[in-house]
Design a protein around this motif. Sequence first.
Motif, short mmCIF file in Angstrom:
data_model
loop_
_atom_site.label_atom_id
_atom_site.label_comp_id
_atom_site.label_asym_id
_atom_site.label_seq_id
_atom_site.Cartn_x
_atom_site.Cartn_y
_atom_site.Cartn_z
N ARG A 19 56.22 41.57 -4.28
CA ARG A 19 55.12 42.18 -3.53
C ARG A 19 54.91 43.67 -3.82
NH1 ARG A 19 54.33 41.30 3.00
NH2 ARG A 19 52.73 42.90 3.17
N PRO A 20 55.98 44.48 -3.89
CA PRO A 20 55.78 45.91 -4.17
C PRO A 20 55.10 46.17 -5.52
CG PRO A 20 58.00 45.52 -3.36
CD PRO A 20 57.39 44.17 -3.61
N PHE A 21 55.37 45.31 -6.51
CA PHE A 21 54.71 45.48 -7.81
C PHE A 21 53.19 45.36 -7.66
CE2 PHE A 21 52.83 43.30 -11.54
CZ PHE A 21 52.93 44.35 -12.45
N TYR A 22 52.73 44.33 -6.94
CA TYR A 22 51.30 44.11 -6.79
C TYR A 22 50.67 45.12 -5.83
CZ TYR A 22 51.87 39.89 -9.49
OH TYR A 22 52.14 39.03 -10.52
N GLU A 23 51.36 45.38 -4.73
CA GLU A 23 50.79 46.24 -3.69
C GLU A 23 50.90 47.73 -4.01
OE1 GLU A 23 50.64 44.92 0.89
OE2 GLU A 23 52.60 44.83 -0.05
N THR A 25 52.61 49.26 -7.04
CA THR A 25 52.46 49.68 -8.44
C THR A 25 51.03 49.46 -8.91
OG1 THR A 25 54.75 48.99 -8.79
CG2 THR A 25 53.44 49.47 -10.76
N LEU A 26 50.49 48.26 -8.69
CA LEU A 26 49.13 47.97 -9.15
C LEU A 26 48.07 48.34 -8.11
CD1 LEU A 26 49.61 44.46 -10.84
CD2 LEU A 26 49.70 46.71 -11.90
N ASN A 27 48.53 48.57 -6.87
CA ASN A 27 47.62 49.00 -5.80
C ASN A 27 46.54 47.96 -5.47
OD1 ASN A 27 47.48 51.00 -3.98
ND2 ASN A 27 46.22 52.39 -5.22
N LEU A 28 46.90 46.70 -5.54
CA LEU A 28 45.95 45.63 -5.21
C LEU A 28 46.09 45.27 -3.74
CD1 LEU A 28 46.53 43.26 -8.28
CD2 LEU A 28 44.78 45.03 -8.01
N PRO A 29 44.97 45.13 -3.03
CA PRO A 29 45.05 44.79 -1.61
C PRO A 29 45.54 43.36 -1.38
CG PRO A 29 42.75 45.09 -2.29
CD PRO A 29 43.60 45.40 -3.48
N LEU A 30 46.49 43.22 -0.47
CA LEU A 30 46.98 41.90 -0.06
C LEU A 30 45.97 41.30 0.91
CD1 LEU A 30 49.32 39.78 0.14
CD2 LEU A 30 50.16 41.12 2.07
N LEU A 31 45.46 40.13 0.57
CA LEU A 31 44.45 39.48 1.42
C LEU A 31 45.09 38.64 2.51
CD1 LEU A 31 41.95 38.35 -1.36
CD2 LEU A 31 41.77 40.35 0.12
N GLY A 32 46.27 38.15 2.24
CA GLY A 32 46.94 37.33 3.27
C GLY A 32 48.04 36.49 2.67
N GLN A 40 54.11 22.37 -0.38
CA GLN A 40 55.39 23.02 -0.12
C GLN A 40 55.48 24.38 -0.82
OE1 GLN A 40 58.57 19.96 -0.71
NE2 GLN A 40 56.80 18.62 -0.81
N VAL A 41 54.48 25.19 -0.52
CA VAL A 41 54.46 26.54 -1.07
C VAL A 41 54.07 27.56 -0.02
CG1 VAL A 41 54.02 26.11 -3.54
CG2 VAL A 41 52.09 26.14 -1.93
N LYS A 42 54.58 28.77 -0.25
CA LYS A 42 54.11 29.96 0.44
C LYS A 42 53.19 30.65 -0.56
CE LYS A 42 56.10 34.21 2.39
NZ LYS A 42 57.39 34.96 2.51
N VAL A 43 52.03 31.11 -0.08
CA VAL A 43 51.01 31.64 -0.98
C VAL A 43 50.60 33.04 -0.52
CG1 VAL A 43 48.68 31.27 -1.89
CG2 VAL A 43 50.11 29.30 -1.38
N ALA A 44 50.51 33.97 -1.47
CA ALA A 44 49.97 35.30 -1.17
C ALA A 44 48.81 35.57 -2.10
CB ALA A 44 51.04 36.37 -1.36
N PHE A 45 47.70 36.04 -1.54
CA PHE A 45 46.53 36.38 -2.35
C PHE A 45 46.36 37.89 -2.44
CE2 PHE A 45 45.08 32.00 -1.45
CZ PHE A 45 44.65 31.64 -2.71
N PHE A 46 46.14 38.38 -3.65
CA PHE A 46 45.79 39.78 -3.87
C PHE A 46 44.41 39.83 -4.51
CE2 PHE A 46 50.36 39.71 -3.78
CZ PHE A 46 50.70 40.85 -3.07
N GLN A 47 43.59 40.78 -4.07
CA GLN A 47 42.26 40.93 -4.68
C GLN A 47 42.38 41.77 -5.94
OE1 GLN A 47 39.46 39.49 -2.94
NE2 GLN A 47 38.62 39.65 -5.01
#
Length: 132
Positions: A19-23, A25-32, A40-47
């Motif tokens: 998560r820190p890499f996307y949020e 380092t790349l500064n992409l907003p976490l959508l949820g 059987q997955v946990k999913v995170a979306f980044f814009q």
Amino acid sequence: MIKGIDHIGIAVHSIEYVRPFYEQTLNLPLLGIEYVEDQQVKVAFFQCGDVKLELLEPTSDSSPIQQFLNKRGEGLHHVAFGTQTIDQRITQLKRKGIRMIDETPRIGAGGAQIAFLHPSSSAGVLYELCEK
Ligand code: CO
């Protein structure tokens, strides 16, 4: 038929770990973040511009994502095309000789209707149709 790329799916061992890499380092907003029991997955979306990045973390050993990680390790998992009237798109593809993993749509993250094409029909790329 295809409106564009809706998202790119990426298999990871741990969303919290990457998560820190996307949020940050790349500064992409976490959508949820959500759980999709069916897969059987946990999913995170980044814009990321018009496209989303979908991080997929397995929540059990029998998750298809866990099986993917065992075989190939972390990385690119699938590319999702945005579409409408997904049932008709599936029928069209089948008529053109495309093998589908999902012959009828199922519910994916965000309540979207999704269906995967079989990679044997698409030169090794796992494509998803996705209707919001
Ligand atoms: Co997806």
